[in-house]
Design a protein around this motif. Sequence first.
Motif, PDB file in Angstrom:
ATOM      1  N   ASP A   1      -8.744   8.441  23.305  1.00  0.00           N
ATOM      2  CA  ASP A   1      -8.926   7.391  22.254  1.00  0.00           C
ATOM      3  C   ASP A   1      -9.780   6.160  22.726  1.00  0.00           C
ATOM      4  N   VAL A   2     -10.306   5.602  21.867  1.00  0.00           N
ATOM      5  CA  VAL A   2     -11.174   4.288  22.165  1.00  0.00           C
ATOM      6  C   VAL A   2     -10.061   3.332  22.465  1.00  0.00           C
ATOM      7  N   PRO A   3     -10.438   2.422  23.549  1.00  0.00           N
ATOM      8  CA  PRO A   3      -9.503   1.446  23.905  1.00  0.00           C
ATOM      9  C   PRO A   3      -9.489   0.276  22.974  1.00  0.00           C
TER      10      PRO A   3
ATOM     11  N   THR B   3     -13.482   8.319  16.170  1.00  0.00           N
ATOM     12  CA  THR B   3     -13.244   8.731  14.634  1.00  0.00           C
ATOM     13  C   THR B   3     -13.874   7.550  14.049  1.00  0.00           C
ATOM     14  N   ILE B   4     -13.577   7.657  12.705  1.00  0.00           N
ATOM     15  CA  ILE B   4     -14.219   6.751  11.631  1.00  0.00           C
ATOM     16  C   ILE B   4     -13.477   5.343  11.880  1.00  0.00           C
ATOM     17  N   ALA B   5     -12.074   5.609  12.204  1.00  0.00           N
ATOM     18  CA  ALA B   5     -11.376   4.187  12.583  1.00  0.00           C
ATOM     19  C   ALA B   5     -11.732   3.658  13.898  1.00  0.00           C
ATOM     20  N   ASP B   6     -12.454   4.334  14.571  1.00  0.00           N
ATOM     21  CA  ASP B   6     -13.150   3.849  15.923  1.00  0.00           C
ATOM     22  C   ASP B   6     -14.250   3.093  15.871  1.00  0.00           C
ATOM     23  N   GLU B   7     -15.139   3.031  14.819  1.00  0.00           N
ATOM     24  CA  GLU B   7     -16.281   2.597  14.773  1.00  0.00           C
ATOM     25  C   GLU B   7     -16.437   1.186  15.019  1.00  0.00           C
ATOM     26  N   TYR B   8     -15.495   0.495  14.499  1.00  0.00           N
ATOM     27  CA  TYR B   8     -15.330  -0.932  14.548  1.00  0.00           C
ATOM     28  C   TYR B   8     -15.119  -1.338  15.938  1.00  0.00           C
ATOM     29  N   HIS B   9     -14.399  -0.742  16.817  1.00  0.00           N
ATOM     30  CA  HIS B   9     -14.146  -0.901  18.014  1.00  0.00           C
ATOM     31  C   HIS B   9     -15.170  -0.646  19.152  1.00  0.00           C
ATOM     32  N   ILE B  10     -15.907   0.486  18.665  1.00  0.00           N
ATOM     33  CA  ILE B  10     -17.001   0.801  19.412  1.00  0.00           C
ATOM     34  C   ILE B  10     -18.299  -0.229  19.120  1.00  0.00           C
ATOM     35  N   LYS B  11     -18.532  -0.649  17.885  1.00  0.00           N
ATOM     36  CA  LYS B  11     -19.347  -1.664  17.954  1.00  0.00           C
ATOM     37  C   LYS B  11     -18.994  -3.082  18.713  1.00  0.00           C
TER      38      LYS B  11
ATOM     39  N   MET C  65     -20.226  -5.938  23.919  1.00  0.00           N
ATOM     40  CA  MET C  65     -20.004  -6.480  25.127  1.00  0.00           C
ATOM     41  C   MET C  65     -20.404  -5.881  26.196  1.00  0.00           C
ATOM     42  N   ILE C  66     -20.887  -4.793  26.269  1.00  0.00           N
ATOM     43  CA  ILE C  66     -21.781  -4.055  27.397  1.00  0.00           C
ATOM     44  C   ILE C  66     -23.061  -4.024  27.109  1.00  0.00           C
ATOM     45  N   ARG C  67     -23.648  -4.873  25.956  1.00  0.00           N
ATOM     46  CA  ARG C  67     -24.829  -5.004  25.691  1.00  0.00           C
ATOM     47  C   ARG C  67     -25.812  -3.652  25.817  1.00  0.00           C
TER      48      ARG C  67
END
Length: 445
Positions: free
Chosen positions: A326-328, A355-363, A368-370
Amino acid sequence: MQTTQNTFEQFKLNRQLLNAIEEAGYETPTPIQEQAIPLALAGQDILGIAQTGTGKTAAYSLPLLMRIKFAQGQHPRALILAPTRELAMQISEAITQFAKYTDIRIVVLYGGVGPKTQIENVRAGVDIIVATPGRFMDLYFQEEVIVKNLNVMVLDEADKMMDMGFMPQIRKLLEIIPTKRQNMLFSATFSEKVERLSHEFLEFPTRIEVTPQATTAEMVTQRLYEVPNFRTKINLLTSLLRDKETFNRVLIFTRSREVAGLVHQNLLDKVVREDELRVIHANKGQNTRINAMDAFRSGSVRVMVATDVVARGIDITEVSHVINFDVPLIYEDYVHRIGRTGRANQSGEAITFMTIADEYHIKKIENMIRKPIPRAELPADVETEPTPIPERQDMLREIDNQKRKEDPTFLGAFHEKKHSHRPPSKTSSNGGHKRRGLPGRSKRK
């Protein structure tokens, strides 16, 4: 014999500490140690920004041991606070190792177990206490810990303490301990909360930042797979773990203990033997968690499934892979999770399922990690499962919530869909099922 520049000899530590350092296998100081140790030895307040795995514990504990030198009196002279039981135990073990040729007494205090033994250890006399805030304050209010002699205080993983809601306890603690003391605060990130704490806690500190904030370890290769649903995640995880030679010591992170349990059971059913798999989370007993971590550290357990309770502070140097099942949702935790691999100059790999719901968090994490996290194609043997309707609806609702965060006027795809269709007839099996339980519908009596 002339001392080379980058050794622990340069800090003019006493022979007892240098012997213990050499015996522990430390040869060259890390950047945080090179910068922090001389300042700490000089008695300065320090604000250290450094991610996990950079050697922070030695950076503050070696000067602390040098200052204390030997056992004296009954009451503690130094306090180190950590956010979790696991990290408190880790710090205690490290300091005990450095102090092995001294008579300095170190006691660790944490919750999840009865306080009787810990109280007995404190009563026997203590020089350094390593503690979680809750247990320390509990024993203070029971008048088992006397704080009048404290002259050094260290906050480790301060950002995690803020995330876990320890600020009120820390403020209360600052009111009761002597004001004349040396303070050191270490954090992997420098958030607004940590900045506020540093103003309250530190006096004219020297700031040390050995890497840019929230950067990921250079020795860690990152990879991301786009997956449609939970079942496909399980198929992908199973496919990866079949390669036992490559995936020889793996930490799998989930958001919740419920998902951790499901992943654990699926792996047992499909690919991993019971004796090479463990699962730990907040509901597991303290002894169970300690035994599981010891087995993982020794290599007898190949795969560990965990929640973020172990994302920080656990020093296992040969983790081959971290897998974010899971994406944190706390983005800094991405850094802490993948920091479990690529330690002590070892290479490692971090793999994330999105997942598609995680794309927001991954961006947000990539900002953050640049840098972007490289995408990878699903292996050919991984079956892509159809997404069940309830799971898809949950993801679409989550996407709507994300869009509302960015734009409070956004009504949501469900809102538009709900009002643009007539109610389904009783003979409409698909439509009726899709619409059941959507937000805003009145309940049938």
